[in-house]
Design an enzyme around this catalytic site. Structure first.
Site, PDB file in Angstrom:
ATOM      1  N   HIS A 273       0.843  -1.201   0.000  1.00 36.53           N
ATOM      2  CA  HIS A 273       0.000   0.000   0.000  1.00 36.53           C
ATOM      3  C   HIS A 273       0.879   1.253   0.000  1.00 36.53           C
ATOM      4  CE1 HIS A 273      -3.435   2.576   1.320  1.00 36.53           C
ATOM      5  NE2 HIS A 273      -2.461   3.238   1.925  1.00 36.53           N
ATOM      6  N   GLU A 274       1.831   1.303   0.921  1.00 34.22           N
ATOM      7  CA  GLU A 274       2.682   2.498   1.028  1.00 34.22           C
ATOM      8  C   GLU A 274       3.531   2.682  -0.230  1.00 34.22           C
ATOM      9  OE1 GLU A 274       1.974   4.542   3.144  1.00 34.22           O
ATOM     10  OE2 GLU A 274       0.848   3.277   4.519  1.00 34.22           O
TER      11      GLU A 274
ATOM     12  N   HIS B   7       1.847   4.525  -2.936  1.00 32.58           N
ATOM     13  CA  HIS B   7       1.941   5.995  -2.825  1.00 32.58           C
ATOM     14  C   HIS B   7       3.247   6.477  -3.438  1.00 32.58           C
ATOM     15  CE1 HIS B   7      -1.555   6.598  -0.325  1.00 32.58           C
ATOM     16  NE2 HIS B   7      -1.105   5.880   0.680  1.00 32.58           N
TER      17      HIS B   7
HETATM   18  O1  X8Z Z   1      -3.764   4.804   7.051  1.00 36.92           O
HETATM   19  C1  X8Z Z   1      -3.704   3.915   6.227  1.00 36.92           C
HETATM   20  C2  X8Z Z   1      -2.385   3.635   5.531  1.00 36.92           C
HETATM   21  C3  X8Z Z   1      -1.579   4.860   5.361  1.00 36.92           C
HETATM   22  S1  X8Z Z   1      -2.221   5.914   4.174  1.00 36.92           S
HETATM   23  C4  X8Z Z   1      -1.589   2.668   6.360  1.00 36.92           C
HETATM   24  N1  X8Z Z   1      -4.776   3.111   5.979  1.00 36.92           N
HETATM   25  C5  X8Z Z   1      -6.045   3.300   6.668  1.00 36.92           C
HETATM   26  C6  X8Z Z   1      -5.952   2.944   8.139  1.00 36.92           C
HETATM   27  O2  X8Z Z   1      -4.949   2.344   8.549  1.00 36.92           O
HETATM   28  O3  X8Z Z   1      -6.873   3.257   8.870  1.00 36.92           O
HETATM   29  C7  X8Z Z   1      -4.831   2.037   5.012  1.00 36.92           C
HETATM   30  C8  X8Z Z   1      -6.174   1.404   5.205  1.00 36.92           C
HETATM   31  C9  X8Z Z   1      -7.005   2.389   5.970  1.00 36.92           C
HETATM   32 ZN    ZN Z   2      -2.240   5.260   2.234  1.00 39.41          ZN
END
Ligand code: X8Z
Ligand code: ZN
Length: 607
Positions: free
Chosen positions: A377-378, A381
């Site tokens: 995911h990271e 980005h």
């Molecule tokens: O915050 C995130 C990423 C970083 S943009 C790890 N996410 C949300 C969370 O952890 O609440 C990815 C899924 C949803």
């Molecule tokens: Zn993210």
């Protein structure tokens, strides 16, 4: 409505290209257009300069939390946010000036793109900046200490995550859930003041409140955006309800009446501090004799796969699609594990410090499936950031913020059992219907479970910003929404002495959250599009685009657009569709949806 906006922009472009084409064009003074250009040059340059300073200070603050780094980050953010607000005001001066389409888009983005608008009163702007840095540090430092006088009784967010990830011992889970939620009551007063001050700034920009400002950046009228969200939720809700009913039945069988057979599920029993993704309860809810063939967490643990190897494996996926490898500085400057000697914000994030090449991630990686997917995911980005680096600064962002969140997740959709076998992580690919359902169930517990959570966080914040939710009701309304959308309930009684929203990073750190809901929809659309580009014809859940350059080209072409075009155009370039659409998600989970329907015969769905 979306089209209207697009047409207006397109008309301006055509007009500017043909000299003296319309009355409006010829009546706009040439000086006005030149001024707009000068203004935009300044806005691009200043956004870059202050953005880099903000990223540098933010990086240091989050990697070394101290009172000093907090103050420095607050100053840098204040400078960037003050400038953003000034530019938003100044951009309105050119509302009636005839400018080329790209410049019109930049002017619009300047007006709607701020997340935080500090009030023009310098004292208030100062106060707001300090509150924001303090909220973020409070979260970063947050620990559950069973005996606050003894540091060795304190548990970090990873410790609590680990406890809640291991299902079974209900009192232990309850204590950990309650423990983590002790970090946030100290944030309540700051949060309330933040709402007042940020609303004041948003109103100076002619928005009704901060929430209205957040909703206005989606290339469509804000009300139409809200309707879009409800439409998307309606599309996928039946699948969520089936998954919820099935999980509840299994949890009821395991925990007894702690889980009411027809009511909401207690939030501490779903494998995650916030009950936002439920993958960890798979062993409890798996059908008898289930065999998803593997547990990625077990494999990573058994192999003691070092965090750096997990990241390299992620990078390899992207390079297999034709992306250039990450720069040397990525490996030198990123944070991969929680340091022992200092406080850090461990919530995973990706950074683009110089807006060009200095991309990084900051994570406290543990060897488990969740972190393995978060790495992808990271990295999504970071690869997006590099792909749009040649755009003007004001276009160096994703088509809409859901796109940024969806890229890495769409890559994770290609991490099929077949792909894991290719990596040598598993030996056998489950190849009968039984195995398929097991894999899909596990997958849905992670992805589908998230949908209402992704939706409700900002439903709550928007209502807080608009004043529909008053400070005296912050916690009660939080739980009303969590029950309404997710069908979960607090495991212990709550009151307005608590501030449970603040126990979630994005609330404390003021990161808008609707992007994650959008991403859960978009990632399946992107996956479907990449699979089509790769010439794949089988069922969507079997497709992996690993190693496929055609899929990579399709993706890169969209990423390279950055924010230069309205998002429906970027979406169309990638998928052929102009609308966000849950049908790809439903197509992906079609086998599971059918199976859940059979399993839930005679069960009540909903709560
Ligand atoms: O915050 C995130 C990423 C970083 S943009 C790890 N996410 C949300 C969370 O952890 O609440 C990815 C899924 C949803
Ligand atoms: Zn993210």
């Amino acid at each position: 409505m979306t089209r209207q906006i697009l047409l207006r922009v397109a008309a301006a472009a055509a007009c500017a290209a043909a000299l003296g084409c319309t009355k409006a064009a010829s009546s706009a003074s040439p000086a006005g257009a030149a001024d707009a250009k000068t203004f935009l040059d300044t806005a691009n340059d200043t956004t870059l300069k202050l953005g880099v300073q903000q990223a540098q200070a933010g990086w240091v603050q989050q990697n070394f939390i101290t009172d000093d780094t907090e103050a420095m980050a607050a100053r840098a953010s204040q400078a960037a946010n003050d400038a953003g607000t000034r530019f938003a005001k100044e951009a309105t001066k050119y509302d009636k000036v005839n400018v080329p389409a790209d410049e019109r888009r930049m002017l619009n983005l300047l007006k709607v793109g701020n997340v935080l608008a500090p009030p023009s009163d310098p004292k208030e702007s100062d106060e707001l900046a300090k509150i924001m840095a303090r909220l973020e540090s409070t979260y970063g430092r947050g620990k559950w200490c069973t005996d606050p006088s003894k540091a060795d009784t304190c548990k970090t967010v990873e410790d609590v995550t680990r406890i809640l990830a291991a299902p079974g011992d209900e009192p232990k889970l309850r204590a950990a859930w309650e423990g983590w939620h002790t970090i946030s009551p100290p944030m309540r007063k700051d949060y309330q003041r933040f709402v007042e001050l940020s609303n004041k700034g948003a109103r100076e920009l002619a928005f009704a409140d901060t929430g209205a400002m957040w909703r206005s950046k989606y290339d469509m009228p804000p009300d139409a955006f809200t309707k879009e969200l409800d439409r998307l939720w309606d599309q996928v809700r039946p699948l969520y309800l089936k998954l919820h009913a099935y999980a509840r039945l299994k949890l009821h069988q395991k925990y007894g009446d702690v889980v009411p057979p027809n009511g909401p599920i207690p939030a501490h029993l779903l494998g995650n501090i916030w009950a936002q993704e439920w993958g960890n309860i798979y062993p409890l809810v798996a059908p008898p004799n289930a065999d998803p063939g593997y547990s990625l967490t077990e494999i990573l643990k058994k192999r003691k796969m070092p965090p750096l190897d997990m990241v390299r494996t992620g990078e390899r996926f992207y390079t297999s699609l034709g992306f250039a490898p990450l720069p040397k500085t990525f490996w030198e400057r990123s944070l991969f594990v929680r340091p022992k000697d200092r406080e850090v914000v461990c919530h995973a994030s990706a950074w683009d410090v110089d807006f060009v090449e200095d991309v990084r991630i900051k994570m406290c990686i543990e060897p488990n499936a969740e972190d393995f997917t978060t790495i992808h995911h990271e990295l999504g980005h970071d690869f997006y950031q590099r792909a749009y680096k040649d755009q003007p600064v004001l276009f160096r962002d994703s088509a809409n913020d859901g796109f940024h969140e969806a890229i890495g997740d769409s890559i994770v959709l290609s991490m099929t059992p077949g792909y894991l076998k290719q990596l040598g992580l598993i030996q056998n690919v489950p190849n009968d219907e039984h195995g398929l359902i097991d894999v899909q169930l596990k997958d849905a517990l992670t992805r589908v479970s998230f949908l209402p959570f992704g939706l409700l966080i900002d439903k709550w914040r928007w209502a807080v910003f608009s004043g529909a939710i008053k400070p005296a009701d912050y916690n009660r309304t939080w739980w009303e929404l969590r029950t309404k959308y997710q069908g979960v309930a607090a495991p212990v009684s709550r009151s307005e002495d608590d501030f449970d929203p603040g126990a979630k990073f994005h609330v404390a750190a003021n990161v808008p959250y609707m992007r994650y809901f959008l991403a859960r929809i978009l990632q399946f659309q992107f996956h479907r599009a990449m699979c089509q580009a790769a010439g794949f014809h089988g069922p969507l859940h079997e497709c992996s685009v690993y190693g496929n350059k055609a899929a990579g080209d399709r993706l890169r072409a969209m990423l390279a657009l950055g924010r230069s075009k309205p998002w429906p155009e970027a979406l169309q370039a990638m998928t052929g569709q102009r609308d966000m659409d849950g049908s790809a998600l439903l197509e992906y989970f079609a086998p599971l949806q059918k199976w859940l329907k059979e399993q839930n015969q005679g069960q009540k769905c909903g709560w």
